[in-house]
Design a protein around this motif. Structure first.
Motif, short mmCIF file in Angstrom:
data_model
loop_
_atom_site.label_atom_id
_atom_site.label_comp_id
_atom_site.label_asym_id
_atom_site.label_seq_id
_atom_site.Cartn_x
_atom_site.Cartn_y
_atom_site.Cartn_z
N UNK A 44 0.82 -1.21 0.00
CA UNK A 44 0.00 0.00 0.00
C UNK A 44 0.86 1.26 0.00
N UNK A 45 2.03 1.21 0.61
CA UNK A 45 2.97 2.34 0.51
C UNK A 45 3.49 2.44 -0.93
N UNK A 46 3.93 1.33 -1.47
CA UNK A 46 4.51 1.31 -2.81
C UNK A 46 3.52 1.84 -3.86
N UNK A 47 2.27 1.42 -3.77
CA UNK A 47 1.28 1.79 -4.78
C UNK A 47 0.45 3.01 -4.41
N UNK A 48 0.85 3.71 -3.36
CA UNK A 48 0.23 4.99 -3.03
C UNK A 48 -1.12 4.91 -2.36
N UNK A 49 -1.48 3.75 -1.80
CA UNK A 49 -2.75 3.63 -1.09
C UNK A 49 -2.63 4.10 0.36
N UNK B 139 14.33 -3.15 -3.76
CA UNK B 139 13.58 -4.10 -4.58
C UNK B 139 13.68 -5.52 -4.10
N UNK B 140 13.83 -5.72 -2.80
CA UNK B 140 13.89 -7.07 -2.24
C UNK B 140 12.48 -7.54 -1.89
N UNK B 141 11.98 -8.53 -2.60
CA UNK B 141 10.66 -9.06 -2.33
C UNK B 141 9.52 -8.25 -2.91
N UNK B 142 9.83 -7.18 -3.63
CA UNK B 142 8.80 -6.33 -4.23
C UNK B 142 9.44 -5.53 -5.36
N UNK B 143 8.60 -4.76 -6.08
CA UNK B 143 9.20 -3.83 -7.04
C UNK B 143 10.02 -2.80 -6.26
N UNK B 144 10.98 -2.20 -6.92
CA UNK B 144 11.87 -1.24 -6.27
C UNK B 144 11.24 0.14 -6.26
N UNK B 145 11.03 0.68 -5.06
CA UNK B 145 10.51 2.03 -4.88
C UNK B 145 11.29 2.66 -3.73
N UNK B 146 11.89 3.80 -3.98
CA UNK B 146 12.68 4.46 -2.94
C UNK B 146 11.78 4.90 -1.78
N UNK B 147 12.14 4.46 -0.58
CA UNK B 147 11.43 4.81 0.63
C UNK B 147 12.39 5.35 1.66
N UNK B 148 11.86 5.97 2.70
CA UNK B 148 12.72 6.49 3.76
C UNK B 148 11.94 6.56 5.06
N UNK B 149 12.68 6.83 6.13
CA UNK B 149 12.04 7.10 7.42
C UNK B 149 12.70 8.31 8.05
N UNK B 150 11.86 9.14 8.66
CA UNK B 150 12.34 10.29 9.42
C UNK B 150 12.08 10.14 10.91
#
Length: 344
Positions: free
Chosen positions: A53-58, A75-86
């Motif tokens: 849901x994060x990857x696909x914008x839900x 891209x481990x276990x899913x399509x590759x989408x750059x994510x981060x945490x603050x």
């Protein structure tokens, strides 16, 4: 930095666990409104759902295992989408629980578990909640401490957090590593007992974080910083012992974690009930705030990267380069959000 004008609610996902407390208490305390945010909480089944849901914008943001930020970005276990945490929500908070059947067979610790595996006829199945979460890394580390080789001497399978206890009770699992209250429910029902806490296996390991897509953090920078500020304040509230009863009463509600206050109390009241008569002081079982707890520092990201490799979960170090740690764990965003704090 001024917040972006919010034209839609922030959809914020969580999984039914004790360490979702900051997300839930931020709503109960009115902290989202205090920071001018309209947030909709969305309870999800497990971490694969959160990731997708994060990857696909839900979802705009979510409560997630720290390793999920690294895995999605690579891209481990899913399509590759750059994510981060603050923001890091908490350190510690997990345990390894084994079935009461193993206790009846004489298992008391890792050494006796190894003996049972060596001399027993059954091939044990142990559950973790996600391939790239700390639970898998901690379980594998604990097993190897006692010369039990994961994937050779036992079978490790992925099961959503809220389903591990039911699978233990049904006999589909012989044990698991999970966050609370799913260890305590096994103890309460006398179907399981905890053999080790994550504080004992890897003290102060990074556990859950606020996960967002990198493009969301850039496009809605002001909104994202205000969300971090609100949740950072909620983490401070959750860390104070005098607030734990209120937190437990809130988490017990069906729309949140939906278990008994007794089950929540077993890990949140300054002690930990391992089962079978063993109760010990554990004031740091859930670390929601304090020096170095909430900052998404490079050393926390590197702990994840190195343990993914040491555990054998990731075999190629080029897939998760350490020089990307600061891209995924953004201490600069944490510090900037801290400047937006609104004292009462």
């Amino acid at each position: 930095m001024k917040a972006s004008v919010q034209s839609r609610p922030i959809r914020l996902g969580f999984v039914a666990l004790s360490d979702s407390a900051p997300i839930i208490m931020a709503q109960e305390l009115g902290l989202y409104a205090k920071y001018g945010l309209h947030v909709e909480l969305s309870r999800e089944v497990g971490w694969a759902t959160i990731r997708d849901k994060i990857i696909y914008g839900e979802l705009e943001a979510a409560h997630a295992p720290a390793g999920l930020v690294v895995a999605a970005s690579c891209g481990l276990g899913s399509i590759q989408v750059e994510c981060l945490t603050g923001l890091v929500f908490n350190l510690n908070g997990n345990a390894v629980t084994l079935s009461q059947e193993l206790w009846k067979k004489g298992v008391r610790d890792g050494m006796t578990l190894r003996r049972a595996i060596t001399h027993g006829d059954d091939f044990l199945t142990l559950g973790v909640v996600h391939t790239y979460s700390a639970h898998n890394l901690l379980l594998r580390q604990w097993l190897r401490t006692y010369r039990i080789e994961p994937d050779r001497d036992v079978r490790i399978v992925v099961v959503p957090p809220a389903q591990v206890h039911a699978n233990l009770k049904a006999g589909h699992l012989d044990g698991y590593c999970v966050g609370e209250p799913w260890n305590s429910l096994a103890v309460l029902s006398k179907t399981g007992w905890s053999v080790a806490t994550s504080e004992e296996i890897a003290p102060r390991h990074p556990e859950k974080v606020l996960m967002v897509r990198s493009d969301y953090a850039k496009q809605f920078a002001g909104e994202h910083l205000l969300l971090i500020a609100a949740l950072r304040e909620a983490c401070g509230f959750c860390a104070r012992p005098e607030n734990r009863e209120r937190i437990m009463e809130t988490l017990a509600q069906l729309e949140f974690v939906g278990v008994s206050i007794q089950a929540l109390r077993m890990s949140m009241a300054g002690t930990y009930d391992y089962g079978n008569g063993r109760i010990e002081k554990h004031s740091n079982f859930h670390l929601f705030a304090g020096e170095g707890v909430n900052e998404p520092s490079g050393d926390k990201a590197i702990w994840i990267i190195r343990n993914l490799l040491a555990s054998g979960v990731v075999k190629d170090p080029t897939l998760i380069p350490e020089d990307r740690a600061a891209d995924w764990f953004r201490a600069d965003l944490f510090e900037e959000a801290g400047r937006l704090a609104k004292p009462d």
